[in-house]
Design an enzyme around this catalytic site. Structure first.
Site, short mmCIF file in Angstrom:
data_model
loop_
_atom_site.label_atom_id
_atom_site.label_comp_id
_atom_site.label_asym_id
_atom_site.label_seq_id
_atom_site.Cartn_x
_atom_site.Cartn_y
_atom_site.Cartn_z
N ARG A 14 105.93 53.79 73.04
CA ARG A 14 105.16 52.98 74.00
C ARG A 14 105.98 51.94 74.75
NH1 ARG A 14 100.16 50.24 71.75
NH2 ARG A 14 100.63 50.88 69.62
N GLY A 100 111.88 46.45 61.18
CA GLY A 100 112.72 46.05 62.32
C GLY A 100 111.93 45.64 63.54
N ASN A 381 143.74 28.19 92.73
CA ASN A 381 144.34 28.46 91.42
C ASN A 381 144.76 29.91 91.27
OD1 ASN A 381 141.61 29.18 91.50
ND2 ASN A 381 141.46 29.18 89.28
#
Ligand code: UD1
Ligand code: CA
Length: 453
Positions: A14, A100, A381
């Protein structure tokens, strides 16, 4: 001795995503990352993650961690999933089963689950609408007898409002034995982890149950809608924690903390700010609206005005930053430094009391104390291949629209005239200026439009 099994083999259809469900982020960290972090607070001797076919990104994402991974293929149910982890576990102590996709479970709740190590413990909740969950069936004396899944339940059982969250703990050796005896003779043809409850009762154990402080702790995520809802709940909880610690939030519903934000007392944070990674803020700091602050330290009394973006920066006490300032990694600003609008600072240290208030780029530089950097100043730089350093010593004054072509040094107390392109070191105490001579041409006329023939 505690071992933890985290089930993460579900497909997550889903979510409609190429990313395995448990890798979707909540507050900047994957769902599984949250569960692993909470698991770690219990100091388990081993953590085993059961992942599914197609989910190879899951072990890859956690390769750095000490957890072990076990593939469950095919996926024949929650009992089957835990069974896959058994060979990876030592057979003594307690095993705790987590999920999980249930990211917000708290350490406190899990400690309560683990108070009875000699029996089987189940974390339950009581819901107004228990539809879909496994029901906790108790006898007349209130002792848990078994768990019946929604699809296997008759009407009387479906009326039970106490349900299984899925989180259980049990003595490892007994759990392994029960799992070995599971069958899939049920409505879903699955090996149910929940069937071990009746087996434990048959073995004479008294099932221990406890409940979480809040339902969101045990809410699982199956869709992006649920993910967004849990994100808001989690952010709300963090906002509460900040306010309890003495922080004023202009609107607790409009702050996002994706990592660890710690604040001293009397910090004020305006709306729309996002904090990422580890951010440490001292006392009496004001953060204006819509700032993004990542992995930075802001010392006491500093002011960060609206729309500033800080990453890997260190802001000294009573510094004034923004609005619209950008501090990049390695920006280290001392006390009372002012960095104004559209100023970008990278890998640069700036000494106490120095100011760059408008439109400048300061990269790979060392800037001393009480230096004034004028509007439009740029440290050049980068020559396309290498980065070089600019050094500006104490009390220097850099005129507006100056380019400092690194490597180059501006001596102490030197002044650079506006528009200077500095390619050699500027000596201390002197005015250095590189500028084409100004001329005015008398009698000059503006061109006029030619009339077509
Ligand atoms: C499960 C419980 C139910 C409980 C509910 C809480 C069982 C049989 N039922 O039901 O009592 O009320 O959770 O949400 O345990 N998973 C695997 N491998 C599998 C099957 C599942 O790793 O083969 C993982 C899924 O990724 C998910 C979790 O286990 O994280 C739960 O699976 P799910 O199918 O959602 O269980 P439910 O049917 O909701
Ligand atoms: Ca210029």
């Amino acid at each position: 001795m505690l071992q933890i099994v985290i089930l993460a083999a579900g497909k997550g259809t889903r979510m409609k995503s190429a990313l395995p469900k448990v890798l979707h982020p909540l507050a900047g960290k994957s769902l599984l990352g949250h569960v692993l972090a909470t698991a770690a607070t219990l100091s388990p001797t081993k953590t085993v993650i059961v992942y599914g076919h197609g989910g190879e990104a899951v072990p890859a994402a956690f390769a750095q961690q000490s957890a072990a991974f076990v593939l469950q293929e095919p996926q024949l149910g929650t009992g089957h999933a835990v069974q896959q982890a058994i060979p990876a576990l030592a057979d003594d102590g307690t095993t705790l089963v987590l999920y999980g996709d249930v990211p917000l479970i708290s350490t406190d709740t899990l400690r309560r689950v683990l108070t009875k190590p000699d029996t089987l413990s189940v974390l339950t909740v009581t819901l107004d609408d228990p539809t879909g969950y496994g029901r906790i069936v108790r006898d007349a004396a209130g002792r848990v007898q078994r768990i019946v899944e929604q699809k296997d339940a008759d009407d009387a059982t479906r009326a039970i409002r106490e349900v299984n969250t899925g989180i259980i703990a049990a003595p490892t050796a007994r759990l392994a034995a029960w799992l070995g005896r599971l069958s899939n003779h049920n409505a879903q043809r699955e090996y149910y982890l929940t069937d071990v409850i009746a087996m434990a009762v048959a073995d004479g154990l008294t099932i221990h149950t406890t409940q979480p402080d809040a339902f969101w702790e045990v809410e699982g995520i199956n869709s992006r809608d649920q993910l967004a809802r849990l994100e808001r709940i989690h952010q709300g909880e963090q906002a509460k924690r900040l306010m309890a610690g003495g922080v004023t939030l202009a609107d607790p519903a409009r702050i996002d903390v994706r990592g660890e934000l710690s604040c001293g007392t009397d910090v004020t944070i305006d709306v729309g700010c996002v904090f990422e990674g580890v951010v440490q803020i001292g006392e009496d700091v004001e953060i204006g609206p819509y700032c993004v602050i990542k992995n930075s330290v802001i010392e006491s009394g500093a002011r960060i005005a609206a729309y500033s973006h800080l990453e890997g920066a260190h802001v000294g006490p009573v510094a004034k930053i923004g609005p619209y300032a950008r501090l990049r990694p390695g920006a280290r600003l001392a006390r009372d430094v002012h960095i104004g609008n559209f100023v970008e600072v990278k890998a640069t240290t700036i000494g106490e009391g120095s100011k760059a208030n408008h439109l400048a780029y300061l990269g790979d530089s060392e800037i001393g104390r009480n230096v004034n950097v004028g509007a439009g100043t740029i440290t050049c730089n980068y020559d396309g291949a290498n980065k070089s350093k600019t050094i500006i010593e104490d009390d220097a004054f850099i005129g507006s629209d100056t380019q400092l072509v690194a490597p180059v040094r501006v001596g102490r107390g030197a002044t650079l005239g506006a528009g200077t392109t500095l390619t050699r070191d500027a000596p201390e105490g002197q005015l250095t200026v590189s500028r084409a001579k100004q001329v005015s041409i008398a009698g000059w006329k503006r061109p006029t439009k030619k009339t077509p023939a």
